[in-house]
Structures are given as structure tokens and as C-alpha cells.
Design a protein around this motif. Sequence first.
Motif, mmCIF file in Angstrom:
data_model
loop_
_atom_site.group_PDB
_atom_site.id
_atom_site.type_symbol
_atom_site.label_atom_id
_atom_site.label_comp_id
_atom_site.label_asym_id
_atom_site.label_seq_id
_atom_site.Cartn_x
_atom_site.Cartn_y
_atom_site.Cartn_z
ATOM 1 N N ALA A 21 78.515 31.758 45.093
ATOM 2 C CA ALA A 21 78.135 32.900 44.401
ATOM 3 C C ALA A 21 77.962 33.918 45.666
ATOM 4 C CB ALA A 21 76.810 32.628 43.789
ATOM 5 N N ALA A 22 78.294 35.195 45.491
ATOM 6 C CA ALA A 22 78.201 36.267 46.676
ATOM 7 C C ALA A 22 76.910 36.732 46.235
ATOM 8 C CB ALA A 22 79.241 37.229 46.277
ATOM 9 N N LEU A 23 75.949 36.814 47.274
ATOM 10 C CA LEU A 23 74.904 37.445 47.212
ATOM 11 C C LEU A 23 74.684 38.980 48.064
ATOM 12 C CD1 LEU A 23 72.639 34.053 48.035
ATOM 13 C CD2 LEU A 23 73.373 34.923 45.614
ATOM 14 N N ALA A 24 73.591 39.359 48.044
ATOM 15 C CA ALA A 24 73.615 40.711 48.613
ATOM 16 C C ALA A 24 74.129 40.578 50.090
ATOM 17 C CB ALA A 24 72.123 41.370 48.575
ATOM 18 N N ASP A 27 79.514 44.939 54.743
ATOM 19 C CA ASP A 27 80.885 44.749 55.677
ATOM 20 C C ASP A 27 80.592 43.815 56.892
ATOM 21 O OD1 ASP A 27 82.265 45.644 53.690
ATOM 22 O OD2 ASP A 27 82.269 47.796 54.822
ATOM 23 N N GLN A 28 79.264 44.181 57.333
ATOM 24 C CA GLN A 28 78.703 43.451 58.494
ATOM 25 C C GLN A 28 78.558 42.071 58.429
ATOM 26 O OE1 GLN A 28 77.516 46.300 57.921
ATOM 27 N NE2 GLN A 28 79.262 47.292 58.987
ATOM 28 N N PHE A 29 77.735 41.470 57.330
ATOM 29 C CA PHE A 29 77.553 40.066 57.087
ATOM 30 C C PHE A 29 77.603 39.752 55.524
ATOM 31 C CE2 PHE A 29 73.795 42.449 56.826
ATOM 32 C CZ PHE A 29 72.902 41.961 55.566
ATOM 33 N N SER A 30 77.694 38.541 55.221
ATOM 34 C CA SER A 30 77.543 38.305 53.554
ATOM 35 C C SER A 30 76.907 36.943 53.513
ATOM 36 C CB SER A 30 79.167 38.143 53.134
ATOM 37 O OG SER A 30 79.881 37.333 53.732
ATOM 38 N N PHE A 31 76.449 36.602 52.515
ATOM 39 C CA PHE A 31 75.579 35.726 52.221
ATOM 40 C C PHE A 31 76.394 34.857 50.853
ATOM 41 C CE2 PHE A 31 72.450 37.874 54.070
ATOM 42 C CZ PHE A 31 71.776 36.833 54.919
ATOM 43 N N GLU A 32 76.774 33.531 50.858
ATOM 44 C CA GLU A 32 77.289 32.916 49.800
ATOM 45 C C GLU A 32 76.512 31.671 49.719
ATOM 46 O OE1 GLU A 32 81.731 32.153 50.032
ATOM 47 O OE2 GLU A 32 82.058 34.384 50.812
ATOM 48 N N TRP A 33 75.985 31.567 48.387
ATOM 49 C CA TRP A 33 75.364 30.490 48.126
ATOM 50 C C TRP A 33 76.438 29.494 47.387
ATOM 51 C CZ3 TRP A 33 75.347 27.755 43.232
ATOM 52 C CH2 TRP A 33 74.447 27.097 42.994
ATOM 53 N N PHE A 34 76.303 28.168 47.761
ATOM 54 C CA PHE A 34 77.313 27.234 47.108
ATOM 55 C C PHE A 34 76.661 25.972 46.687
ATOM 56 C CE2 PHE A 34 77.219 26.246 51.533
ATOM 57 C CZ PHE A 34 77.336 24.866 51.638
ATOM 58 N N VAL A 97 73.641 21.555 47.975
ATOM 59 C CA VAL A 97 73.446 23.018 47.854
ATOM 60 C C VAL A 97 73.218 23.719 49.228
ATOM 61 C CG1 VAL A 97 72.056 24.851 46.817
ATOM 62 C CG2 VAL A 97 72.470 22.853 45.415
ATOM 63 N N GLY A 98 74.048 24.812 49.410
ATOM 64 C CA GLY A 98 73.980 25.406 50.770
ATOM 65 C C GLY A 98 74.120 26.673 50.601
ATOM 66 N N LEU A 99 73.942 27.558 52.078
ATOM 67 C CA LEU A 99 73.798 28.758 51.938
ATOM 68 C C LEU A 99 74.589 28.960 53.088
ATOM 69 C CD1 LEU A 99 72.861 31.810 50.845
ATOM 70 C CD2 LEU A 99 71.253 31.475 52.715
#
Length: 116
Positions: A21-24, A27-34, A97-99
Amino acid sequence: MDHVAFDDAETYEPDEGWMRAALAGSDQFSFEWFEKPPGHSSPMHDHENEQVCLCLEGELTLHAEDGTSLTLEQYDSAFIESWETHAVENTGDQRAVGLDVFAPGRSFDFWTDREE
């Protein structure tokens, strides 16, 4: 401010039971819950992005191309350099579960446009 409610986040399932899941982010950084089911591993891969992997539940083992491995338990984290070939595996007997945090940010195109 840009708010992303978890239930409204863009999601992607690269393999059965491996959900992202793409969180807030930007372009400089992204967070993905998985989440990963027991025994699931991503393929060995690399990318231009630096990555921090944080284990929130269960157990995740990071495998490097040179054969070394590092196991993360709850709240442990690891830094993966740009272009460092790696895989992430759930080596536990329950859901993991990770981030993931990526810099620069990336989209799910990394997986959907990927050549095997």
C-alpha cells in the motif's frame, strides 16, 4: 498537508498474499506498507532508490547477492543502498508486516513495468 487514509491508499499485489500500500510521500521519498505470507520472498532485485526496511510484525530476512542474510524482528530496521541487489523473505511462521521507505520516491511501476 496531504493525507492518505490507509483504506483509500493505492494498493498492489505483486504475488498472491504479498500486498503493498502506497502511503503519503513525494518525489523525494515514498512509504510503502507491505505484508507477506509465511515463506514468501520477493525476487532478487535492485533499484536506484535507497531503502529502509522496517519490520512491524513477524520476521523478515533480507538476502544480499553475495549470500549474506540479515533477519529483522519486530521494530528492527535495515538500510539498503542504491543498486544493492537484495530479496526480502518472510522466514517466520506467521504473516509479516513491514514498512519500506524509498529515496527518491517510487511508484508501483517498479513492479508492474519490471522485466523478469
